[in-house]
Design a protein around this motif. Structure first.
Motif, short mmCIF file in Angstrom:
data_model
loop_
_atom_site.label_atom_id
_atom_site.label_comp_id
_atom_site.label_asym_id
_atom_site.label_seq_id
_atom_site.Cartn_x
_atom_site.Cartn_y
_atom_site.Cartn_z
N LEU A 90 -4.54 6.24 -2.99
CA LEU A 90 -4.30 5.00 -3.69
C LEU A 90 -4.79 4.05 -3.00
CD1 LEU A 90 -0.99 5.31 -5.43
CD2 LEU A 90 -3.24 5.53 -6.60
N ILE A 91 -4.95 4.14 -1.58
CA ILE A 91 -5.35 3.20 -0.54
C ILE A 91 -6.80 2.50 -0.83
CG2 ILE A 91 -5.73 2.76 1.83
CD1 ILE A 91 -2.97 3.35 1.33
N GLY A 92 -6.97 1.41 -0.87
CA GLY A 92 -7.78 0.71 -1.32
C GLY A 92 -8.20 0.53 -3.00
N ALA A 93 -7.09 1.10 -3.49
CA ALA A 93 -7.26 0.84 -5.20
C ALA A 93 -7.03 -0.73 -5.41
CB ALA A 93 -6.46 1.65 -5.86
N ARG A 94 -7.70 -1.18 -6.26
CA ARG A 94 -7.47 -2.51 -6.85
C ARG A 94 -6.89 -2.81 -8.18
NH1 ARG A 94 -12.71 -5.66 -4.46
NH2 ARG A 94 -12.54 -4.99 -2.35
N THR A 95 -6.14 -3.77 -8.33
CA THR A 95 -5.41 -3.96 -9.68
C THR A 95 -5.19 -5.38 -9.64
OG1 THR A 95 -3.70 -3.10 -11.27
CG2 THR A 95 -3.01 -3.46 -9.08
N VAL A 96 -4.60 -5.87 -11.02
CA VAL A 96 -4.30 -7.26 -11.19
C VAL A 96 -2.99 -7.24 -11.26
CG1 VAL A 96 -4.70 -9.37 -12.75
CG2 VAL A 96 -6.68 -7.90 -12.23
N THR A 97 -2.10 -8.32 -10.69
CA THR A 97 -0.74 -8.28 -10.65
C THR A 97 -0.34 -9.16 -11.82
OG1 THR A 97 1.41 -8.96 -9.58
CG2 THR A 97 -0.92 -10.08 -8.97
N PRO A 98 0.43 -8.45 -12.76
CA PRO A 98 1.10 -9.26 -13.85
C PRO A 98 2.23 -10.14 -13.35
CG PRO A 98 1.86 -6.95 -14.11
CD PRO A 98 0.81 -7.11 -12.88
N VAL A 99 2.68 -9.99 -12.23
CA VAL A 99 3.80 -10.72 -12.02
C VAL A 99 3.79 -11.25 -10.63
CG1 VAL A 99 5.56 -9.71 -13.17
CG2 VAL A 99 5.05 -8.92 -10.84
N ARG A 100 4.52 -12.54 -10.37
CA ARG A 100 4.65 -12.94 -8.78
C ARG A 100 5.08 -12.22 -7.84
NH1 ARG A 100 8.14 -16.66 -6.30
NH2 ARG A 100 7.35 -18.08 -4.67
#
Length: 153
Positions: A90-100
């Motif tokens: 998972l190191i280097g994986a990108r995602t969009v955070t839905p919460v603060r």
């Protein structure tokens, strides 16, 4: 025995095939190099009846294959990318955070199809909802993320 003297190529062919088949069981890339030498002996037997010349050519070809070709071939076949298992993938994986996200307010992120508790990698950072983040580290069941810089128009 007289037939073998007239058909030396058949002996070289049989030796080459036998060594090639034996290589299938050993997978050391040694016997196939010797089989190539035997094939060189076969080609030499087609041009000359001298057994000494045939053995000499077969020996030189085998030694050359073992010294020159085998090391680079073995390096290429046995080397390769490292297999990354477990949470290190998972190191280097990108995602969009839905919460603060902040150190005091961890959030749940979907990373590579799995739910992970996430906090900012930098303790002083607050990541707004909707930002793209990259996983920098996994400690236990917590992903430490950092926002990806974006170019604003």
């Amino acid at each position: 025995m007289e037939w073998l003297g007239e058909n030396q190529w058949a002996a070289w062919l049989a030796l080459s095939v036998a060594l090639g088949i034996a290589e299938l069981f050993s997978l050391d890339l040694v016997l196939i190099m010797l089989a190539t030498g035997a094939a060189a002996g076969l080609l030499t037997s087609l041009g000359t009846d001298s057994v000494i010349a045939q053995v000499l050519v077969a020996s030189l070809a085998s030694v050359a294959m073992l010294a020159v070709v085998r090391p680079s071939l073995a390096r290429r076949l046995h080397g390769g990318p490292e297999l990354v298992l477990g949470h290190n993938r998972l190191i280097g994986a990108r995602t969009v955070t839905p919460v603060r996200l902040s150190v005091g307010e961890p959030g749940q992120l979907q990373i590579s199809g799995e739910q992970w508790t996430a906090v900012p990698y930098d303790d002083t950072l607050v990541i707004a909802a909707g930002q793209t983040v990259e996983v920098l580290e996994i400690r236990g069941a917590t992903a430490y993320v950092h926002p990806i810089a974006t170019l604003e128009p």
